[in-house]
Design a protein around this motif. Structure first.
Motif, short mmCIF file in Angstrom:
data_model
loop_
_atom_site.label_atom_id
_atom_site.label_comp_id
_atom_site.label_asym_id
_atom_site.label_seq_id
_atom_site.Cartn_x
_atom_site.Cartn_y
_atom_site.Cartn_z
N ALA A 111 4.77 6.88 -1.12
CA ALA A 111 3.36 7.14 -1.40
C ALA A 111 2.72 7.98 -0.31
N ARG A 112 3.05 7.68 0.93
CA ARG A 112 2.48 8.42 2.07
C ARG A 112 2.87 9.89 2.00
N GLN A 113 4.11 10.16 1.60
CA GLN A 113 4.54 11.56 1.49
C GLN A 113 3.85 12.27 0.33
N PRO A 157 4.48 -1.05 -3.68
CA PRO A 157 4.60 -0.41 -2.37
C PRO A 157 5.08 -1.34 -1.26
N GLY A 158 6.39 -1.66 -1.29
CA GLY A 158 7.01 -2.27 -0.12
C GLY A 158 7.18 -1.19 0.93
N GLN A 159 8.07 -1.39 1.88
CA GLN A 159 8.24 -0.39 2.93
C GLN A 159 8.66 0.96 2.37
N ALA A 199 -0.28 -0.61 1.59
CA ALA A 199 -0.88 0.26 0.58
C ALA A 199 -2.14 0.92 1.10
N GLU A 200 -2.96 0.15 1.79
CA GLU A 200 -4.19 0.70 2.35
C GLU A 200 -3.89 1.76 3.40
N ALA A 201 -2.89 1.47 4.26
CA ALA A 201 -2.53 2.43 5.31
C ALA A 201 -1.97 3.71 4.73
N LEU A 220 -3.29 4.45 -0.75
CA LEU A 220 -3.18 4.20 -2.17
C LEU A 220 -4.51 3.69 -2.73
N ARG A 221 -4.76 4.04 -3.97
CA ARG A 221 -6.00 3.61 -4.64
C ARG A 221 -5.69 2.41 -5.53
N PRO A 222 -6.35 1.28 -5.30
CA PRO A 222 -6.06 0.10 -6.12
C PRO A 222 -6.69 0.20 -7.51
N VAL A 223 -6.01 -0.41 -8.48
CA VAL A 223 -6.56 -0.54 -9.84
C VAL A 223 -6.52 -2.01 -10.20
N PRO A 224 -7.37 -2.46 -11.13
CA PRO A 224 -7.53 -3.90 -11.35
C PRO A 224 -6.43 -4.57 -12.16
N ASP A 225 -5.74 -3.82 -13.03
CA ASP A 225 -4.75 -4.47 -13.90
C ASP A 225 -3.73 -3.44 -14.38
#
Length: 295
Positions: free
Chosen positions: A20-22, A12-14, A45-47, A50-55
């Motif tokens: 993702a936001r859409q 998730p760059g710009q 990503a947080e804004a 997005l949900r983070p995953v560990p690997d």
């Protein structure tokens, strides 16, 4: 496949964050892999929700759709990292790479039985983006549904993997190449203090061209390309002169030399107009670079 399946975006760059936001507007669960990413990427990503995953293993196991939006030189590495985890869902190759590279990436997923969708992104992240999709129809439809009613216009194309990338690159060559030509032209005029007059002439010609062929070169390709093809044999030498002038003023001379090569391939049209656009385009292919030059 669920109507709006869990989707991963790498990375998730710009542009990726904008996509993702859409998708999140449709309550799509979008995951991403924060390992090794910068603080700025994490903030985006947080804004975007997005949900983070560990690997990477968890990301592949969690996701039914994975969208690759990364620098073009990393496209194969991203695809290999996903294919190597045995991904069997829908992989969306959305990077600015050529159709041939997309085809090679698709082969990475064949042993897994995964679906590969080719995608081309047009437009800036701050505007309504066009998301062209080609490949297997079920995969194209599933990806398009992720963005129903959002500011990403998902547009299916007829044709297989590689079709969307071809459109993306053709558009980028026209849009961005034109800016490079304009910059070098302006720099040459500025060197001899006639930049203001160049701009005035460019405005006059743009108005005249719009009257002749429409709002852009592609409003009427025949009306724009065919006259150039018929006269191009005369313009080759002019481009060589321009290249010499640019070289003498320490400006890049590769652009007019490339344009001269285009005009040289239209040499067979010296004594007659092209019969149609297809004929003019066929003469541009590499096999015609050694066509005899007009006397």
């Amino acid at each position: 496949m669920a109507d709006r399946p869990t989707t991963a975006i790498l990375h998730p760059g710009q542009m990726g964050a904008a996509f993702a936001r859409q998708a999140r507007r449709n309550d799509v669960d979008v995951v991403w892999l924060p390992t090794g990413r910068s603080a700025a990427t994490r903030e985006r990503a947080e804004a975007a929700g997005l949900r983070p995953v560990p690997d990477i293993g968890t990301l592949v196991e969690t996701s039914l759709v994975i969208i690759s939006i990364c620098p073009s030189n990393a496209a194969e590495d991203v695809a290999r990292s996903v294919a190597g985890q045995g991904f069997t869902g829908t992989f969306v190759e959305a990077n600015a790479i050529g159709p041939e590279r997309v085809g090679e990436i698709a082969k990475l997923f064949e042993p897994n039985g995964a679906t590969v969708v080719d995608a081309g992104i047009l437009g800036a992240a701050s505007t309504r983006m066009r998301f062209y999709l080609s490949g297997p129809a079920p995969g194209v439809s599933a990806v398009a549904r992720l963005f129903d009613g959002t500011d990403v216009a998902a547009i299916p194309l007829d044709g297989g993997v590689g079709t969307a990338s071809a459109l993306k690159l053709a558009f980028a060559l026209w849009q961005k190449g034109a800016r490079a030509l304009a910059a070098v032209s302006y720099a040459l005029a500025d060197r001899y203090e006639v930049a203001e007059r160049l701009c005035a002439e460019a405005e006059t010609e743009a108005d005249a061209e719009a009257e002749r062929t429409g709002r852009s070169p592609f409003s009427s390709p025949e009306g724009y390309v065919l006259p150039a093809a018929t006269r191009g044999w005369r313009w080759e030498l002019e481009m060589d002169e321009i290249a010499g002038s640019l070289d003498a003023t320490d400006l890049p001379d590769g652009l007019p030399r490339a344009v001269a090569d285009v005009f040289a391939r239209w040499a067979p049209l010296k004594d007659r107009p092209a019969e149609d656009l297809a004929e003019a385009l066929a003469l541009l292919r590499v096999g015609n670079r050694d066509a005899p030059r007009p006397a």
